[in-house]
Design a protein around this motif. Structure first.
Motif, PDB file in Angstrom:
ATOM      1  N   ALA A   1      -3.016   3.245   6.181  1.00  0.00           N
ATOM      2  CA  ALA A   1      -4.227   2.594   5.698  1.00  0.00           C
ATOM      3  C   ALA A   1      -4.202   1.073   5.857  1.00  0.00           C
ATOM      4  CB  ALA A   1      -4.439   2.950   4.225  1.00  0.00           C
ATOM      5  N   VAL A   2      -3.166   0.530   6.484  1.00  0.00           N
ATOM      6  CA  VAL A   2      -3.051  -0.929   6.644  1.00  0.00           C
ATOM      7  C   VAL A   2      -4.117  -1.431   7.610  1.00  0.00           C
ATOM      8  CG1 VAL A   2      -1.553  -2.800   7.466  1.00  0.00           C
ATOM      9  CG2 VAL A   2      -0.596  -0.932   6.118  1.00  0.00           C
ATOM     10  N   ASP A   3      -4.786  -2.526   7.232  1.00  0.00           N
ATOM     11  CA  ASP A   3      -5.818  -3.143   8.060  1.00  0.00           C
ATOM     12  C   ASP A   3      -5.146  -3.887   9.216  1.00  0.00           C
ATOM     13  OD1 ASP A   3      -7.927  -4.542   9.181  1.00  0.00           O
ATOM     14  OD2 ASP A   3      -8.493  -5.569   7.314  1.00  0.00           O
ATOM     15  N   ALA A   4      -5.273  -3.367  10.426  1.00  0.00           N
ATOM     16  CA  ALA A   4      -4.619  -3.941  11.604  1.00  0.00           C
ATOM     17  C   ALA A   4      -5.132  -5.343  11.934  1.00  0.00           C
ATOM     18  CB  ALA A   4      -4.800  -3.019  12.800  1.00  0.00           C
ATOM     19  N   LYS A   5      -6.377  -5.640  11.613  1.00  0.00           N
ATOM     20  CA  LYS A   5      -6.922  -6.974  11.885  1.00  0.00           C
ATOM     21  C   LYS A   5      -6.311  -7.999  10.936  1.00  0.00           C
ATOM     22  CE  LYS A   5     -11.254  -5.382  13.795  1.00  0.00           C
ATOM     23  NZ  LYS A   5     -12.695  -5.287  13.667  1.00  0.00           N
ATOM     24  N   ARG A   6      -6.109  -7.610   9.683  1.00  0.00           N
ATOM     25  CA  ARG A   6      -5.528  -8.523   8.689  1.00  0.00           C
ATOM     26  C   ARG A   6      -4.019  -8.668   8.883  1.00  0.00           C
ATOM     27  NH1 ARG A   6      -5.356  -7.642   2.217  1.00  0.00           N
ATOM     28  NH2 ARG A   6      -4.389  -9.633   1.722  1.00  0.00           N
TER      29      ARG A   6
ATOM     30  N   HIS B   1       1.834  -5.353  11.807  1.00  0.00           N
ATOM     31  CA  HIS B   1       2.113  -3.960  11.444  1.00  0.00           C
ATOM     32  C   HIS B   1       1.977  -3.070  12.667  1.00  0.00           C
ATOM     33  CE1 HIS B   1       1.009   0.098  10.029  1.00  0.00           C
ATOM     34  NE2 HIS B   1       1.974  -0.137   9.165  1.00  0.00           N
TER      35      HIS B   1
ATOM     36  N   SER C   1       3.623  -6.517   3.449  1.00  0.00           N
ATOM     37  CA  SER C   1       3.678  -7.561   4.477  1.00  0.00           C
ATOM     38  C   SER C   1       5.063  -8.172   4.645  1.00  0.00           C
ATOM     39  CB  SER C   1       2.657  -8.665   4.162  1.00  0.00           C
ATOM     40  OG  SER C   1       2.974  -9.264   2.924  1.00  0.00           O
TER      41      SER C   1
ATOM     42  N   THR D   1       0.848  -1.184   0.000  1.00  0.00           N
ATOM     43  CA  THR D   1       0.000   0.000   0.000  1.00  0.00           C
ATOM     44  C   THR D   1       0.885   1.235   0.000  1.00  0.00           C
ATOM     45  OG1 THR D   1      -1.753   1.201   1.158  1.00  0.00           O
ATOM     46  CG2 THR D   1      -0.220  -0.029   2.533  1.00  0.00           C
TER      47      THR D   1
END
Length: 110
Positions: free
Chosen positions: A59-64, A68, A104, A54
């Motif tokens: 904007a990184v999805d912390a749950k996914r 991070h 990732s 990204t």
């Protein structure tokens, strides 16, 4: 009678050519290494997609991606080769990535 020079002696003309070519390389290579001359990495690039790249680490999805952490950006990644807003990354050869980006495969610089 013409005397030939030993093979290891460089003519003045050849020396000047080598200096000029070396100087040109010194100007061009750092820019390419920084990613300034590289096209930006597209989000549709297969490697970018596979590594969930990204342009904005915020904007990184912390749950996914629970690994991070705040502050993890390309600028602080071991693979990032730039020092500015855009730079080269060894994971995406021939493309530049955003310094504030993230993927990732992030590994913090030592």
């Amino acid at each position: 009678m013409l005397m030939s020079q030993p093979e290891h002696v460089i003519s003045r003309r050849r020396f000047v050519q080598m200096v000029l070519l070396g100087g040109a390389a010194a100007v061009v290579l750092p820019a390419a290494a920084q990613g300034d001359a590289l096209p930006p990495l597209s989000g549709s690039d297969p490697t970018a997609s596979a590594l969930a790249y990204t342009e904005d680490a915020a904007a990184v999805d912390a749950k996914r991606f629970p690994q991070h952490k705040a502050g993890d950006t390309c600028l602080s990644c071991n693979f990032y080769q730039g020092k500015s807003a855009r730079g080269a990354c060894s994971l995406f050869p021939g493309k530049s990535v955003a310094g504030k980006g993230w993927c990732s495969a992030f590994v913090a610089k030592a």
